[in-house]
Design a protein around this motif. Sequence first.
Motif, PDB file in Angstrom:
ATOM      1  N   ILE A  46       1.233  -0.802   0.153  1.00 22.00           N
ATOM      2  CA  ILE A  46       0.007  -0.089   0.155  1.00 22.00           C
ATOM      3  C   ILE A  46       0.641   1.078  -0.363  1.00 22.00           C
ATOM      4  CG2 ILE A  46      -1.761   1.336   1.335  1.00 22.00           C
ATOM      5  CD1 ILE A  46      -2.430  -1.390   3.021  1.00 22.00           C
ATOM      6  N   TYR A  47       0.723   1.744  -1.185  1.00 23.42           N
ATOM      7  CA  TYR A  47       2.068   3.540  -1.190  1.00 23.42           C
ATOM      8  C   TYR A  47       1.002   4.765  -1.214  1.00 23.42           C
ATOM      9  CZ  TYR A  47       5.042   5.048  -3.943  1.00 23.42           C
ATOM     10  OH  TYR A  47       6.268   6.903  -3.787  1.00 23.42           O
ATOM     11  N   VAL A  48       1.107   5.594  -0.107  1.00 21.73           N
ATOM     12  CA  VAL A  48       0.710   6.901  -0.204  1.00 21.73           C
ATOM     13  C   VAL A  48       0.956   7.969  -0.976  1.00 21.73           C
ATOM     14  CG1 VAL A  48      -0.647   8.456   1.429  1.00 21.73           C
ATOM     15  CG2 VAL A  48      -0.603   5.885   1.615  1.00 21.73           C
ATOM     16  N   THR A  49       0.164   8.825  -1.489  1.00 19.10           N
ATOM     17  CA  THR A  49       0.699   9.573  -2.284  1.00 19.10           C
ATOM     18  C   THR A  49       0.118  11.210  -2.203  1.00 19.10           C
ATOM     19  OG1 THR A  49       2.788  10.648  -4.111  1.00 19.10           O
ATOM     20  CG2 THR A  49       0.790   8.449  -5.291  1.00 19.10           C
ATOM     21  N   HIS A  50       0.806  12.463  -2.930  1.00 12.87           N
ATOM     22  CA  HIS A  50      -0.742  12.931  -3.061  1.00 12.87           C
ATOM     23  C   HIS A  50      -0.421  13.539  -4.265  1.00 12.87           C
ATOM     24  CE1 HIS A  50       3.271  15.201  -2.560  1.00 12.87           C
ATOM     25  NE2 HIS A  50       2.774  15.746  -3.633  1.00 12.87           N
ATOM     26  N   ASP A  51      -0.087  12.736  -5.400  1.00 12.40           N
ATOM     27  CA  ASP A  51       0.927  12.600  -7.031  1.00 12.40           C
ATOM     28  C   ASP A  51      -0.079  11.790  -7.255  1.00 12.40           C
ATOM     29  OD1 ASP A  51       2.382  13.515  -9.134  1.00 12.40           O
ATOM     30  OD2 ASP A  51       3.974  13.254  -8.271  1.00 12.40           O
ATOM     31  N   GLN A  52      -0.701  12.517  -8.329  1.00 15.09           N
ATOM     32  CA  GLN A  52      -1.828  11.798  -9.380  1.00 15.09           C
ATOM     33  C   GLN A  52      -1.224  11.373 -11.008  1.00 15.09           C
ATOM     34  OE1 GLN A  52      -3.134  12.473 -12.298  1.00 15.09           O
ATOM     35  NE2 GLN A  52      -2.704  14.502 -13.045  1.00 15.09           N
ATOM     36  N   VAL A  53       0.835  12.163 -10.626  1.00 18.70           N
ATOM     37  CA  VAL A  53       0.561  10.999 -11.653  1.00 18.70           C
ATOM     38  C   VAL A  53       1.867  10.196 -11.211  1.00 18.70           C
ATOM     39  CG1 VAL A  53       2.798  11.501 -13.171  1.00 18.70           C
ATOM     40  CG2 VAL A  53       1.167  13.721 -12.739  1.00 18.70           C
ATOM     41  N   GLU A  54       1.874  10.141 -10.395  1.00 22.02           N
ATOM     42  CA  GLU A  54       2.407   9.019  -9.703  1.00 22.02           C
ATOM     43  C   GLU A  54       2.127   7.757  -9.858  1.00 22.02           C
ATOM     44  OE1 GLU A  54       6.389   9.818  -6.605  1.00 22.02           O
ATOM     45  OE2 GLU A  54       5.098   9.203  -5.352  1.00 22.02           O
ATOM     46  N   ALA A  55       0.918   7.940  -8.627  1.00 20.73           N
ATOM     47  CA  ALA A  55      -0.541   7.561  -8.037  1.00 20.73           C
ATOM     48  C   ALA A  55      -0.672   6.708  -9.746  1.00 20.73           C
ATOM     49  CB  ALA A  55      -2.131   7.741  -7.909  1.00 20.73           C
ATOM     50  N   MET A  56      -1.071   6.622 -10.690  1.00 22.90           N
ATOM     51  CA  MET A  56      -1.197   6.506 -12.003  1.00 22.90           C
ATOM     52  C   MET A  56      -0.537   5.827 -12.453  1.00 22.90           C
ATOM     53  SD  MET A  56      -4.029   7.546 -12.270  1.00 22.90           S
ATOM     54  CE  MET A  56      -5.378   7.939 -13.910  1.00 22.90           C
ATOM     55  N   THR A  57       0.994   5.927 -12.464  1.00 22.20           N
ATOM     56  CA  THR A  57       2.475   5.394 -13.451  1.00 22.20           C
ATOM     57  C   THR A  57       2.550   4.058 -12.400  1.00 22.20           C
ATOM     58  OG1 THR A  57       3.731   6.362 -12.007  1.00 22.20           O
ATOM     59  CG2 THR A  57       2.745   6.983 -14.205  1.00 22.20           C
ATOM     60  N   MET A  58       2.215   4.059 -10.560  1.00 25.56           N
ATOM     61  CA  MET A  58       2.374   2.945 -10.298  1.00 25.56           C
ATOM     62  C   MET A  58       1.607   1.499 -10.181  1.00 25.56           C
ATOM     63  SD  MET A  58       5.234   5.187  -6.818  1.00 25.56           S
ATOM     64  CE  MET A  58       6.535   3.509  -6.589  1.00 25.56           C
ATOM     65  N   GLY A  59       0.381   2.199  -9.638  1.00 32.75           N
ATOM     66  CA  GLY A  59      -0.753   1.505  -9.029  1.00 32.75           C
ATOM     67  C   GLY A  59      -1.512   0.186  -9.634  1.00 32.75           C
ATOM     68  N   ASP A  60      -1.494  -0.828  -9.751  1.00 32.83           N
ATOM     69  CA  ASP A  60      -2.021  -1.881 -10.073  1.00 32.83           C
ATOM     70  C   ASP A  60      -3.210  -1.117 -10.069  1.00 32.83           C
ATOM     71  OD1 ASP A  60       0.160  -3.907 -10.304  1.00 32.83           O
ATOM     72  OD2 ASP A  60      -0.612  -4.413  -8.023  1.00 32.83           O
ATOM     73  N   ARG A  61      -3.399  -1.252  -9.139  1.00 34.38           N
ATOM     74  CA  ARG A  61      -4.830  -0.006  -9.125  1.00 34.38           C
ATOM     75  C   ARG A  61      -4.916   1.188  -7.847  1.00 34.38           C
ATOM     76  NH1 ARG A  61      -9.571  -3.101  -6.064  1.00 34.38           N
ATOM     77  NH2 ARG A  61      -7.660  -3.842  -4.598  1.00 34.38           N
ATOM     78  N   VAL A  62      -6.006   1.815  -7.919  1.00 35.25           N
ATOM     79  CA  VAL A  62      -5.948   2.982  -7.671  1.00 35.25           C
ATOM     80  C   VAL A  62      -6.859   3.598  -6.371  1.00 35.25           C
ATOM     81  CG1 VAL A  62      -5.338   5.835  -7.316  1.00 35.25           C
ATOM     82  CG2 VAL A  62      -3.677   4.251  -9.210  1.00 35.25           C
ATOM     83  N   ALA A  63      -6.656   3.942  -5.323  1.00 33.11           N
ATOM     84  CA  ALA A  63      -7.612   4.741  -4.451  1.00 33.11           C
ATOM     85  C   ALA A  63      -7.499   5.988  -4.508  1.00 33.11           C
ATOM     86  CB  ALA A  63      -7.626   3.388  -3.216  1.00 33.11           C
ATOM     87  N   VAL A  64      -8.876   6.582  -4.407  1.00 34.67           N
ATOM     88  CA  VAL A  64      -8.654   8.488  -5.005  1.00 34.67           C
ATOM     89  C   VAL A  64     -10.245   8.429  -3.686  1.00 34.67           C
ATOM     90  CG1 VAL A  64      -9.661  10.277  -6.173  1.00 34.67           C
ATOM     91  CG2 VAL A  64      -8.788   8.146  -7.603  1.00 34.67           C
ATOM     92  N   LEU A  65      -9.179   9.075  -2.752  1.00 34.32           N
ATOM     93  CA  LEU A  65      -9.846   9.675  -1.495  1.00 34.32           C
ATOM     94  C   LEU A  65     -10.083  11.252  -1.279  1.00 34.32           C
ATOM     95  CD1 LEU A  65      -7.511   7.202   0.099  1.00 34.32           C
ATOM     96  CD2 LEU A  65      -8.739   7.824   1.862  1.00 34.32           C
ATOM     97  N   ASN A  66     -11.260  11.444  -0.662  1.00 26.88           N
ATOM     98  CA  ASN A  66     -11.416  13.206  -0.598  1.00 26.88           C
ATOM     99  C   ASN A  66     -12.020  13.086   0.555  1.00 26.88           C
ATOM    100  OD1 ASN A  66     -11.547  15.591  -0.897  1.00 26.88           O
ATOM    101  ND2 ASN A  66     -13.598  15.963  -2.318  1.00 26.88           N
ATOM    102  N   GLY A  67     -11.906  14.462   1.390  1.00 30.05           N
ATOM    103  CA  GLY A  67     -12.891  14.490   3.090  1.00 30.05           C
ATOM    104  C   GLY A  67     -12.673  13.130   3.410  1.00 30.05           C
ATOM    105  N   GLY A  68     -12.334  11.677   3.896  1.00 29.73           N
ATOM    106  CA  GLY A  68     -11.896  11.356   4.470  1.00 29.73           C
ATOM    107  C   GLY A  68     -12.672   9.809   3.703  1.00 29.73           C
ATOM    108  N   VAL A  69     -13.254  10.136   2.546  1.00 27.45           N
ATOM    109  CA  VAL A  69     -14.431   8.625   1.933  1.00 27.45           C
ATOM    110  C   VAL A  69     -13.630   8.895   0.764  1.00 27.45           C
ATOM    111  CG1 VAL A  69     -16.768   9.239   0.879  1.00 27.45           C
ATOM    112  CG2 VAL A  69     -16.213  10.493   3.047  1.00 27.45           C
ATOM    113  N   LEU A  70     -13.427   7.162   0.700  1.00 28.29           N
ATOM    114  CA  LEU A  70     -13.478   7.095  -0.541  1.00 28.29           C
ATOM    115  C   LEU A  70     -13.900   6.922  -1.830  1.00 28.29           C
ATOM    116  CD1 LEU A  70     -11.590   4.862  -1.830  1.00 28.29           C
ATOM    117  CD2 LEU A  70     -12.442   2.874  -1.075  1.00 28.29           C
ATOM    118  N   GLN A  71     -13.564   7.878  -2.721  1.00 28.35           N
ATOM    119  CA  GLN A  71     -14.858   8.192  -3.988  1.00 28.35           C
ATOM    120  C   GLN A  71     -14.918   6.921  -4.909  1.00 28.35           C
ATOM    121  OE1 GLN A  71     -15.641  11.308  -4.286  1.00 28.35           O
ATOM    122  NE2 GLN A  71     -15.112  11.174  -1.420  1.00 28.35           N
TER     123      GLN A  71
END
Length: 388
Positions: free
Chosen positions: A189-214
């Motif tokens: 499980i890898y945490v980042t605020h950089d969405q480019v990093e997230a999109m290039t690394m993850g098998d899947r990406v979990a997008v959160l906002n305001g404490g809620v999984l979007q």
Amino acid sequence: MATVELADLTKVYPGGVTAVNAMSLSIDDGEFVVFVGPSGCGKSTALRMVAGLEEISSGTLRIGDADMTKVHPRDRDIAMVFQNYALYPHLTVRKNIAYPLKLAKTPKSEIDQRVQRTADVLHLSEFLDRKPAALSGGQRQRVAMGRAIVREPSVFLMDEPLSNLDAKLRVYMRSEILRIQRDLGVTTIYVTHDQVEAMTMGDRVAVLNGGVLQQVDKPSVLYRRPANVFVAGFVGSPAMNLFESAVSVGGSGVNVEMGTQSVELPLSILDECPALRAYEGRRLVCGIRPDDVYDSALAPDYSQRIVAGVQLLEELGSEIVAHLDIGVQRIETGSPSADADDSEDLGSAFLGRFAQQSEARVGQRMEVAIDVSAMHFFDKVTGDVVRD
């Protein structure tokens, strides 16, 4: 190796502040999942609950077949890599990597074997007798990873491990982390605020906002089929063009308002997106990615065209990002709601991604082509995608 199961995981701080709200997610054995979102969205808090560094207010955490909700961090069989390297400056690379094994009273012969094996994986063998001050930033980060790898845990947790590195080194270290994770096959499980990093690394990406999984899905699905207006605006660089619009059904197609102009979608869109019919006469949010906005002179096969004023051209070598005025106000929202009253006004710039051969000029009016098949529609109040 192990699976990780988050079931309604919630963190409420004293004073009633909810940092993570009923987050549910299943992570497969060996999968690389990225938590991403803006500052304060709850991604690091969720990771720290998995690690045991934050108490779980409610919900259940399972690692493998075991309930870990109230288990002490040292007994969870996880290893964590932090943003700061936290290396011991007076110890060599060898001793830094070996430190957790020494604490666990592992036999020296086994420590030597595991440290050497870890150094080989991380390409650190030639640096084992150096101290951290003699290493580059990327090498130090690999040593920090080595200290986690040498424990041979079931799960790796990484909290923005590359944020202290420069841009060029971050790109290199992304590929290194992926190589290491693939070689080891460890659930990560890898945490980042950089969405480019997230999109290039993850098998899947979990997008959160305001404490809620979007939304959680493969990067390509998040990009092409966002579940709501927040995901649509957050995922992608440059960001999706989001603006208020209206639709009307005519005899030959569905007209979509774009400022004082309009484009027409075929009536077949109502078969693919039947919910759109209910929005006739109502305001909604329309989205189109810059990738789907072209210089019409270089896209003659696109029949849907509008006229735009050219405000700014960012020439990036291989492409040009065009800032256009089509008479709409772009909107962005920090919550799942796309209500214009709660949105940030980003001005009139409507972005297009032009080929480098484009002859567009600042200050001129030009014709741009829109791939109407790539349009997205969202409810103006809830922010949810209008699809089925």
